[in-house]
Enzyme design. Sequence first.
Site, PDB file in Angstrom:
ATOM      1  N   CYS A  45       0.799  -1.223   0.000  1.00  0.00           N
ATOM      2  CA  CYS A  45       0.000   0.000   0.000  1.00  0.00           C
ATOM      3  C   CYS A  45       0.835   1.276   0.000  1.00  0.00           C
ATOM      4  O   CYS A  45       0.332   2.344  -0.343  1.00  0.00           O
ATOM      5  CB  CYS A  45      -0.944   0.013   1.195  1.00  0.00           C
ATOM      6  SG  CYS A  45      -2.047  -1.403   1.253  1.00  0.00           S
ATOM      7  N   HIS A 105      -9.435   2.784  -2.028  1.00  0.00           N
ATOM      8  CA  HIS A 105      -8.057   2.393  -1.728  1.00  0.00           C
ATOM      9  C   HIS A 105      -7.508   1.464  -2.820  1.00  0.00           C
ATOM     10  O   HIS A 105      -7.342   0.269  -2.592  1.00  0.00           O
ATOM     11  CB  HIS A 105      -8.032   1.725  -0.354  1.00  0.00           C
ATOM     12  CG  HIS A 105      -6.679   1.327   0.144  1.00  0.00           C
ATOM     13  ND1 HIS A 105      -5.494   1.838  -0.365  1.00  0.00           N
ATOM     14  CD2 HIS A 105      -6.309   0.446   1.130  1.00  0.00           C
ATOM     15  CE1 HIS A 105      -4.470   1.289   0.277  1.00  0.00           C
ATOM     16  NE2 HIS A 105      -4.941   0.440   1.181  1.00  0.00           N
ATOM     17  N   CYS A 142       0.307   2.829   6.030  1.00  0.00           N
ATOM     18  CA  CYS A 142       0.823   1.516   6.409  1.00  0.00           C
ATOM     19  C   CYS A 142       0.867   0.631   5.173  1.00  0.00           C
ATOM     20  O   CYS A 142       0.235   0.928   4.159  1.00  0.00           O
ATOM     21  CB  CYS A 142      -0.048   0.875   7.487  1.00  0.00           C
ATOM     22  SG  CYS A 142      -1.740   0.509   6.973  1.00  0.00           S
TER      23      CYS A 142
END
Length: 393
Positions: A88, A349, A379
């Site tokens: 990510c 996302h 994160c």
Amino acid sequence: MRKTVIVSAARTPFGKFGGVLKEVKAAELGGIVMKEALQQAGVSGDDVEGNVMGMVVQAGSGQIPSRQAARLAGMPWSVPSETLNKVCASGLRAVTLCDQMIRAQDADILVAGGMESMSNIPYAVPAGRWGARMGDGELRDLMVYDGLTCAFDEVHMAVHGNTAAKEYAISRREQDEWALRSHARAAKAADEGKFQDEIVPVNWIGRKGKPNVVDKDEAIRRDTSLDQLAKLAPIYASDGSITAGNAPGVNDGAGAFVLMSEEKAAELGKRPLATILGFSTTGMPAHELAAAPGFAINKLLKKNGLTVQDIDLFEVNEAFASVVLTCEKIVGFDLEKVNVNGGAIALGHPIGASGARILMTLVYELKRRGGGLGVAAICSGAAQGDAVLVQVH
């Protein structure tokens, strides 16, 4: 030491899984935002000395998707390219890697960002190479396996989000309240046109020859409520507090920046959007995923001689509501300074692109407020945290 400035920033709208962008490949999304960033910066592809684009699940996308995107953006063959995977954090790490290259005097103009089309991630047949011989075979979902599952603990990321919520005493209601806030603030920001600065419309021709234009984030829910969120069952842990409502969706999108050395921007007469003042990374035991951005922020502040009170705005990626609320316990920031226009729970996302999105949303909001210091943090799988400090004048 030289400094890196952000000269332009652009992203696509973020589409839902199987939604309005499902027929657009990741490299195509990347090409759109790279081209737009170059146009905004007023430089041609010939001026660029390299590009780095984050992308997490590359299976089935063809060789080096970042170079595919660069060619679609009009960059010549002579411009080298790298595709980066830090789960990510990929889109944010692409920016900090280019920042390092510029500060090391290896380049003056670079393009960085991230892209992901989770709708186009394929399934795999692990036994297909040499044969299953007898019995049933497995059809593996690479989106879940390569993008959303901890390779060490062999559990979905949501399990680690639950772990943090328990460890830091974050209630289900607090997480649902944060999710509701994310949607409400994102809807308000969209209605006020705050995302227009960063969004470039995606134009594409559908399978039946119908032209399509996508210019808004698809996942914002204007009709949700605490009562609706409270009715959702926990996912991946029956005794957990992570639900489909206080976690982000699975999405498609891309974002890119044109970065320059401060000297090159001045030479070309470019007015920077922001200056990158520093970044930090941290690693933790895999199950402490949600805490990693908080420790990265603390490390970044200490490294730059700042306190949390010195920072005007924070963007913390909402991998889950528990991530932001865990970081609040670790950093001690004022939640009114965090994700002021909503976050990934509402906006989406697309894992390779989210790091780029949070940084440009931060920069544009600081610009609207007349400047200041901002931190973007995220994160990533296997419990790493990345944080970037920027200043907008």
